[in-house]
Write a protein that holds these residues in place. Sequence first.
Motif, PDB file in Angstrom:
ATOM      1  N   PHE A  53     -41.253  75.790  11.121  1.00  0.00           N
ATOM      2  CA  PHE A  53     -41.002  74.436  11.621  1.00  0.00           C
ATOM      3  C   PHE A  53     -39.783  73.790  10.977  1.00  0.00           C
ATOM      4  CE2 PHE A  53     -45.557  73.227  13.241  1.00  0.00           C
ATOM      5  CZ  PHE A  53     -45.573  74.380  13.991  1.00  0.00           C
ATOM      6  N   GLU A  54     -39.694  73.891   9.655  1.00  0.00           N
ATOM      7  CA  GLU A  54     -38.589  73.226   8.958  1.00  0.00           C
ATOM      8  C   GLU A  54     -37.247  73.816   9.382  1.00  0.00           C
ATOM      9  OE1 GLU A  54     -36.907  72.164   4.495  1.00  0.00           O
ATOM     10  OE2 GLU A  54     -38.824  73.207   4.680  1.00  0.00           O
TER      11      GLU A  54
ATOM     12  N   SER B  78     -36.327  72.596  12.822  1.00  0.00           N
ATOM     13  CA  SER B  78     -35.890  71.202  12.754  1.00  0.00           C
ATOM     14  C   SER B  78     -34.465  71.085  12.206  1.00  0.00           C
ATOM     15  CB  SER B  78     -36.869  70.416  11.876  1.00  0.00           C
ATOM     16  OG  SER B  78     -36.381  69.128  11.609  1.00  0.00           O
TER      17      SER B  78
ATOM     18  N   ASP C 127     -45.248  67.797  17.584  1.00  0.00           N
ATOM     19  CA  ASP C 127     -45.472  66.632  16.712  1.00  0.00           C
ATOM     20  C   ASP C 127     -44.424  66.612  15.589  1.00  0.00           C
ATOM     21  OD1 ASP C 127     -48.937  66.178  17.044  1.00  0.00           O
ATOM     22  OD2 ASP C 127     -47.914  67.930  17.804  1.00  0.00           O
ATOM     23  N   TYR C 128     -44.232  67.760  14.964  1.00  0.00           N
ATOM     24  CA  TYR C 128     -43.315  67.889  13.828  1.00  0.00           C
ATOM     25  C   TYR C 128     -41.901  67.475  14.229  1.00  0.00           C
ATOM     26  CZ  TYR C 128     -41.083  70.091   9.730  1.00  0.00           C
ATOM     27  OH  TYR C 128     -40.364  70.325   8.590  1.00  0.00           O
TER      28      TYR C 128
ATOM     29  N   ASP D 298     -41.660  63.674  15.214  1.00  0.00           N
ATOM     30  CA  ASP D 298     -41.691  62.842  14.004  1.00  0.00           C
ATOM     31  C   ASP D 298     -40.329  62.792  13.320  1.00  0.00           C
ATOM     32  OD1 ASP D 298     -44.340  62.384  14.498  1.00  0.00           O
ATOM     33  OD2 ASP D 298     -45.095  63.749  12.944  1.00  0.00           O
ATOM     34  N   ARG D 299     -39.455  63.741  13.673  1.00  0.00           N
ATOM     35  CA  ARG D 299     -38.106  63.785  13.107  1.00  0.00           C
ATOM     36  C   ARG D 299     -37.049  63.412  14.145  1.00  0.00           C
ATOM     37  NH1 ARG D 299     -41.669  66.322  10.681  1.00  0.00           N
ATOM     38  NH2 ARG D 299     -41.637  66.784   8.434  1.00  0.00           N
TER      39      ARG D 299
END
Length: 419
Positions: free
Chosen positions: A51-52, A55, A80-81, A84-85
Amino acid sequence: MRILVIGRGGREHAIVWALCKSPKVSKLYCAPGNGGIAALAECVPIQELQFEEISVFAKQQQIDLVMVAPDDPLAAGLVDYLEDRDIVAFGPRANAAIIEGSKVFTKDLLKKYKIPTAAYESFDAYEPALAYLRSQSIPIVLKADGLAAGKGVTVAHSLEEAEEALRDIMVDQIFGDSGAKVVIEEFLQGQEMSLLAFVDGTTVRPMVPSQDHKPVYDNDEGPNTGGMGTYSPLPHIPEAVVLEAIETIVRPTAEAMVKEGRPFKGVLYAGLILTPQGTKTIEFNARFGDPETQVILPLLKTDLLDIFLAVLNGTLAEQPIEWREEAAVCVIVASGGYPGSYAKGLPIAGLDQVKDSLVFHAGTALNDGQIVTNGGRVLGITGLGKDIVEARNKAYADAERISFEGKHYRKDIAMKALR
């Protein structure tokens, strides 16, 4: 627009292929992609659950839209992740993707809202599950609660087979935590149908219906796979049956999710079965199907990106969606041994000999300029034609032109439509 597609299979290749045709797309990436996708999009070595890294890449490359295609990152909350960013993402949030991530949740939802499905009970302990199983008639269906790469369902034709499947799921935990709970449900007989729809929470816009072939061998014999082929439309299933399924199953399920505070935004996939007692729900998925996408998107006339944006903007009701008056048949060419263990890295020949079909790469990799096998389901060969016969002939002729050691495929895809 700059777009990043998450995933690596035939479904993602079909999505990338469709997005390539949009004049709004200026740059296309795929993470991690595969050997075939690399010809259409820039593949980046980021895994679906990183995920990171996804992103950071989206921020660095000024990505306008991340399209999350597979089930695992959806259930784990990638949308969602990213949201949220402040990164725009297409797909349901985790609280809606649970409709695929938990069989128990979905069965309970269908029961609560009186949406047709098989009778069932769910268990979180082995002994009561075994006692219940022994009280039921055979054949019977067992489902691991969580995601299991399409292999968590067993249709048991004897009590011994059913007990073994239950032991595999709950005691030996061959699906890990996905088998902490199990659904045991009645066996339903009838034709199956995949009915996918674009959903923006409240509006449901169905796609053309299709039919998947799960068992590995002809005549629906052998163990289940992720899907050995599919076709669309379904000339042998009356349109009235499809419309009824939309009104009694797909639309009520989307409305139920809103009532539950879990609005579904993305692609909702209903796996249905046409029984003598009417159409019933087998399962729901929270994304495009694989290999259904490989026949559905080639039949879509409308710009796929326009539909994605309408879903995101909540304007799906106003978005025109047009379909071609054609047929599509997809034959999956698989590795020797699949769905069991199989070799990887085998060179694939004949891709340049394909004449009349689209070739969607599912399990391939690029190795020093050579396309090699890298999965169980290797390629999806999609033929298009004025009817099922023409589309089928094209797909099988081109499947013959491709070769690699141990390749196998079903010879009866779409025959149900012709009988």
